[in-house]
Design an enzyme around this catalytic site. Structure first.
Site, PDB file in Angstrom:
ATOM      1  N   LYS A  22      38.442  70.081  28.225  1.00 36.35           N
ATOM      2  CA  LYS A  22      39.583  70.812  27.540  1.00 36.35           C
ATOM      3  C   LYS A  22      39.103  71.656  26.554  1.00 36.35           C
ATOM      4  O   LYS A  22      39.703  72.826  26.633  1.00 36.35           O
ATOM      5  CB  LYS A  22      40.579  69.560  27.156  1.00 36.35           C
ATOM      6  CG  LYS A  22      41.524  70.238  25.948  1.00 36.35           C
ATOM      7  CD  LYS A  22      42.441  69.234  25.713  1.00 36.35           C
ATOM      8  CE  LYS A  22      42.177  68.698  24.323  1.00 36.35           C
ATOM      9  NZ  LYS A  22      42.772  69.478  23.221  1.00 36.35           N
ATOM     10  N   ASN A  23      38.499  71.297  25.400  1.00 38.92           N
ATOM     11  CA  ASN A  23      38.221  72.018  24.302  1.00 38.92           C
ATOM     12  C   ASN A  23      37.364  73.273  24.501  1.00 38.92           C
ATOM     13  O   ASN A  23      37.424  74.113  23.677  1.00 38.92           O
ATOM     14  CB  ASN A  23      37.794  71.370  23.140  1.00 38.92           C
ATOM     15  CG  ASN A  23      38.897  70.281  22.844  1.00 38.92           C
ATOM     16  OD1 ASN A  23      40.176  70.521  22.935  1.00 38.92           O
ATOM     17  ND2 ASN A  23      38.750  69.340  21.948  1.00 38.92           N
ATOM     18  N   CYS A 117      50.979  69.131  13.897  1.00 41.69           N
ATOM     19  CA  CYS A 117      50.723  68.349  14.734  1.00 41.69           C
ATOM     20  C   CYS A 117      50.501  67.008  13.936  1.00 41.69           C
ATOM     21  O   CYS A 117      50.388  66.729  12.952  1.00 41.69           O
ATOM     22  CB  CYS A 117      49.317  68.511  15.291  1.00 41.69           C
ATOM     23  SG  CYS A 117      48.207  68.495  14.238  1.00 41.69           S
ATOM     24  N   ARG A 122      46.799  70.828   9.320  1.00 42.85           N
ATOM     25  CA  ARG A 122      45.831  71.510   9.907  1.00 42.85           C
ATOM     26  C   ARG A 122      46.092  73.060   9.741  1.00 42.85           C
ATOM     27  O   ARG A 122      46.495  74.007  10.337  1.00 42.85           O
ATOM     28  CB  ARG A 122      46.105  71.427  11.497  1.00 42.85           C
ATOM     29  CG  ARG A 122      45.941  70.236  11.998  1.00 42.85           C
ATOM     30  CD  ARG A 122      46.196  70.116  13.512  1.00 42.85           C
ATOM     31  NE  ARG A 122      45.043  70.248  14.281  1.00 42.85           N
ATOM     32  CZ  ARG A 122      44.706  70.023  15.441  1.00 42.85           C
ATOM     33  NH1 ARG A 122      45.547  69.334  15.993  1.00 42.85           N
ATOM     34  NH2 ARG A 122      43.612  70.404  16.237  1.00 42.85           N
ATOM     35  N   ASP A 305      37.676  62.525  18.185  1.00 38.00           N
ATOM     36  CA  ASP A 305      38.553  62.397  19.624  1.00 38.00           C
ATOM     37  C   ASP A 305      38.024  61.041  20.280  1.00 38.00           C
ATOM     38  O   ASP A 305      38.845  60.902  21.241  1.00 38.00           O
ATOM     39  CB  ASP A 305      38.271  63.832  20.286  1.00 38.00           C
ATOM     40  CG  ASP A 305      38.843  65.010  19.662  1.00 38.00           C
ATOM     41  OD1 ASP A 305      39.482  64.805  18.713  1.00 38.00           O
ATOM     42  OD2 ASP A 305      38.289  65.881  20.062  1.00 38.00           O
ATOM     43  N   ARG A 397      48.317  66.609  28.395  1.00 39.19           N
ATOM     44  CA  ARG A 397      47.819  67.596  27.819  1.00 39.19           C
ATOM     45  C   ARG A 397      46.086  67.723  27.855  1.00 39.19           C
ATOM     46  O   ARG A 397      45.668  68.815  27.823  1.00 39.19           O
ATOM     47  CB  ARG A 397      47.861  67.795  26.271  1.00 39.19           C
ATOM     48  CG  ARG A 397      49.177  68.097  26.103  1.00 39.19           C
ATOM     49  CD  ARG A 397      49.582  68.747  24.363  1.00 39.19           C
ATOM     50  NE  ARG A 397      50.704  69.034  24.509  1.00 39.19           N
ATOM     51  CZ  ARG A 397      51.719  68.423  23.734  1.00 39.19           C
ATOM     52  NH1 ARG A 397      51.328  67.454  22.985  1.00 39.19           N
ATOM     53  NH2 ARG A 397      52.847  68.769  23.559  1.00 39.19           N
TER      54      ARG A 397
HETATM   55  N1  EPU Z   1      40.250  72.915   8.692  1.00 33.21           N
HETATM   56  C1  EPU Z   1      40.506  73.747   7.596  1.00 33.21           C
HETATM   57  N2  EPU Z   1      40.993  74.985   7.657  1.00 33.21           N
HETATM   58  C2  EPU Z   1      40.651  75.625   8.843  1.00 33.21           C
HETATM   59  C3  EPU Z   1      40.371  75.078   9.827  1.00 33.21           C
HETATM   60  C4  EPU Z   1      40.037  73.614   9.794  1.00 33.21           C
HETATM   61  O1  EPU Z   1      40.523  72.982   6.371  1.00 33.21           O
HETATM   62  O2  EPU Z   1      41.133  77.111   8.790  1.00 33.21           O
HETATM   63  C5  EPU Z   1      39.879  71.541   8.625  1.00 33.21           C
HETATM   64  C6  EPU Z   1      40.879  70.857   9.077  1.00 33.21           C
HETATM   65  O3  EPU Z   1      41.770  70.406   8.422  1.00 33.21           O
HETATM   66  C7  EPU Z   1      39.960  69.449   9.427  1.00 33.21           C
HETATM   67  C8  EPU Z   1      38.506  69.966   9.600  1.00 33.21           C
HETATM   68  O4  EPU Z   1      38.576  71.166   9.123  1.00 33.21           O
HETATM   69  O5  EPU Z   1      39.943  68.657   8.453  1.00 33.21           O
HETATM   70  C9  EPU Z   1      38.121  70.229  11.319  1.00 33.21           C
HETATM   71  O6  EPU Z   1      39.175  70.843  11.763  1.00 33.21           O
HETATM   72  P1  EPU Z   1      38.516  71.747  13.135  1.00 33.21           P
HETATM   73  O7  EPU Z   1      39.002  73.349  12.930  1.00 33.21           O
HETATM   74  O8  EPU Z   1      37.345  71.423  13.631  1.00 33.21           O
HETATM   75  O9  EPU Z   1      39.539  71.410  14.437  1.00 33.21           O
HETATM   76  P2  EPU Z   1      40.540  72.293  15.550  1.00 33.21           P
HETATM   77  O10 EPU Z   1      39.638  73.287  15.853  1.00 33.21           O
HETATM   78  O11 EPU Z   1      41.763  72.258  15.175  1.00 33.21           O
HETATM   79  C10 EPU Z   1      39.275  70.985  17.369  1.00 33.21           C
HETATM   80  C11 EPU Z   1      39.823  70.323  18.683  1.00 33.21           C
HETATM   81  C12 EPU Z   1      40.426  68.740  18.265  1.00 33.21           C
HETATM   82  C13 EPU Z   1      39.192  68.054  17.449  1.00 33.21           C
HETATM   83  C14 EPU Z   1      38.572  69.043  16.376  1.00 33.21           C
HETATM   84  C15 EPU Z   1      37.633  68.247  15.605  1.00 33.21           C
HETATM   85  C16 EPU Z   1      40.559  71.873  19.974  1.00 33.21           C
HETATM   86  C17 EPU Z   1      41.571  72.741  20.772  1.00 33.21           C
HETATM   87  N3  EPU Z   1      40.852  70.912  19.428  1.00 33.21           N
HETATM   88  O12 EPU Z   1      40.431  71.138  16.436  1.00 33.21           O
HETATM   89  O13 EPU Z   1      40.667  68.074  19.481  1.00 33.21           O
HETATM   90  O14 EPU Z   1      39.728  66.777  16.955  1.00 33.21           O
HETATM   91  O15 EPU Z   1      38.345  70.344  16.711  1.00 33.21           O
HETATM   92  O16 EPU Z   1      36.275  68.080  16.620  1.00 33.21           O
HETATM   93  O17 EPU Z   1      39.593  72.353  20.095  1.00 33.21           O
HETATM   94  C18 EPU Z   1      41.778  66.653  20.742  1.00 33.21           C
HETATM   95  O18 EPU Z   1      40.954  67.225  21.833  1.00 33.21           O
HETATM   96  O19 EPU Z   1      42.468  65.355  20.939  1.00 33.21           O
HETATM   97  C19 EPU Z   1      41.748  67.117  19.508  1.00 33.21           C
HETATM   98  C20 EPU Z   1      42.604  66.930  18.545  1.00 33.21           C
END
Ligand code: EPU
Length: 432
Positions: A22-23, A117, A122, A305, A397
């Site tokens: 998915k990701n 979410c 986030r 995850d 999803r």
């Molecule tokens: N963060 C910030 N600022 C940003 C972006 C992130 O402070 O601009 C912080 C977040 O608050 C969090 C940490 O950085 O504490 C990590 O967030 P990240 O950006 O890595 O997460 P994401 O890209 O929003 C993806 C996956 C999530 C998974 C996380 C961590 C996708 C679509 N989603 O989210 O997947 O938990 O990486 O590995 O790729 C899931 O599949 O169930 C899911 C939630």
């Protein structure tokens, strides 16, 4: 309203084939926008996040054709809209990848803020920091993020936190920027490497993906390609735990064992037997399951995850386990639901104490997010009696035909539709 009804207590056995990740898919599909020619993407999982990504591409003017099971031909050459409206963006967190892809291709993008979410705060500050470093201006008005740039130029980007989404978005925006971009403190997840491999197969010049420094030398054009998405590490891990929780014996096929290392090592510590082959692994349980401490961290650490799923397994183990969540603020919301099934878990901030009771009991429960839903399925499979899981749209999803795959392994699980006013309400909820 659809729900899953699970009659617990059956050992899982047999073979299951893991779908595309998915990701990775939710980044690769928007990345097709950057190509000057059609692309063929294989091993695309059949999940609602993918359906939404494909719908957004179509609404922009791309031609999307399903040319075989899990394979799509996407022609982005007629895209004439650079906007993702609220109605579609709110349904999927990963709609933010359209920001990087549109900016990288057209020097502009207009995408609704991805919805809130249930995992805690986030923010997208690091995404915006990367776009600014490359020369884009941004504004946030009426829930829309607007990006514009006269031109994008390579730059040095240092992330304050390790973030998957911002690392991928920086790659998308930088791939055609003039000159060299260096991303430091980059995320290293398998899907980061997959996106880089996909972009490189279109003619990009990206080095270092999978390490914490990624170097991107901008190119003028990207061409069409045929590319297969990697297998889903989290789906594989979820089936490994489902096999262990039911004391089953399952061969998990179409996986990359290296991506599962942190999960495999932890499960072995808990007493699960695992045998690895080239692109599959066998999971079974012989002796008792025992306590373990788990701390989630970015890759190559134990994935957040998989945290709800392993917590569920630890409720069935002997002893007290400590789980520390190292990524999200609120990833223990599922605990209340597991308690309804007899779990003894105490949460204090980012730490949970799991007392292994060895037993779970069926109960009516509700999935509060995707991985929470997966954990409840595992709990239902291992529990005595009947578990009914509501709000399974969260699960759909990210898991490709979860109930069908479990049924093939001998689980007693069915999806039933219950006419309910709440179904319309559910559809409005935000994505994870
Ligand atoms: N963060 C910030 N600022 C940003 C972006 C992130 O402070 O601009 C912080 C977040 O608050 C969090 C940490 O950085 O504490 C990590 O967030 P990240 O950006 O890595 O997460 P994401 O890209 O929003 C993806 C996956 C999530 C998974 C996380 C961590 C996708 C679509 N989603 O989210 O997947 O938990 O990486 O590995 O790729 C899931 O599949 O169930 C899911 C939630």
């Amino acid at each position: 309203m659809d729900k899953f009804i699970i009659k617990g207590g059956r050992r899982l056995s047999g073979e299951v084939t893991i779908s595309g990740a998915k990701n990775a898919a939710v980044a690769i599909l928007p990345a097709v926008i950057l190509s000057d020619e059609p692309c063929v993407i294989e091993n695309v999982p059949s999940i609602s996040d993918v359906n939404i990504s494909l719908r957004i591409l179509k609404e922009m003017g791309a031609e999307v054709e399903n040319i075989g099971k899990d394979t799509y031909r996407i022609d982005p050459t007629h895209i004439d809209k650079c906007c993702v409206p609220y109605e579609t963006a709110r349904k999927m967190r990963a709609s933010y990848y359209f920001l990087g892809a549109l900016l990288g291709k057209f020097n502009k993008a207009r995408v609704s803020m991805p919805g809130g979410c249930p995992l805690g705060d986030r923010p997208i500050d690091q995404h915006l920091k990367a776009f600014s470093a490359l020369g884009a201006n941004y504004s946030l008005t009426q829930g829309m993020i607007d990006l514009t740039a006269d031109k994008l130029s390579g730059s040095q980007i240092f992330f304050d936190v390790v973030t998957v989404g911002a690392t991928m978005n920086a790659m998308l925006a930088a791939v055609k920027a003039e000159g060299l971009t260096i991303i430091e403190n980059a995320a290293k997840e398998p899907h980061i490497v997959d996106l880089a491999n996909f972009l490189n197969s279109m003619g990009a010049n990206i080095m270092g993906a999978g390490t914490d420094v990624i170097k991107i030398r901008g190119v003028e054009h990207l061409h069409g390609t045929t590319y297969a998405v990697i297998p889903d590490q989290i789906e594989a891990g979820t089936f490994m735990i489902a096999a262990a929780a039911t004391k089953g014996d399952v061969l998990i096929k179409n996986i990359i064992p290296k991506h599962l290392e942190s999960i495999t090592k932890k499960l072995e510590k808990i007493g699960v037997s695992i045998e690895q082959y080239d692109d599959s692994l066998r999971v079974w349980v012989e002796g008792p399951l025992v306590k373990a401490n788990v701390k989630t961290t970015p890759h190559p650490g134990f994935p957040t995850d998989m945290q709800p799923q392993i917590a569920t397994l630890l409720t069935l183990a002997e002893g007290t386990s400590i789980i520390t969540e190292g990524v999200w603020e609120q990833r223990f919301r599922y605990v209340d639901e597991l308690r309804r099934m007899g779990a003894d878990i105490t949460v204090n901030g980012k730490v949970a104490l799991v007392e292994g009771t060895g037993k779970l009991f069926g109960a009516p429960v509700k999935a509060c997010d995707l991985r929470a839903g997966a954990a409840l399925i595992i709990a239902g499979l291992a529990a005595q009696g009947i578990t009914e899981i509501e709000d399974i749209f969260h699960i759909e999803r990210g898991y490709d035909c979860m109930e069908g795959k479990l049924r093939e392994l001998g689980a007693d699980i069915e999806k039933v539709s219950v006419p309910d006013k709440a179904s319309a309400k559910s559809d409005k909820k935000e994505a994870v």
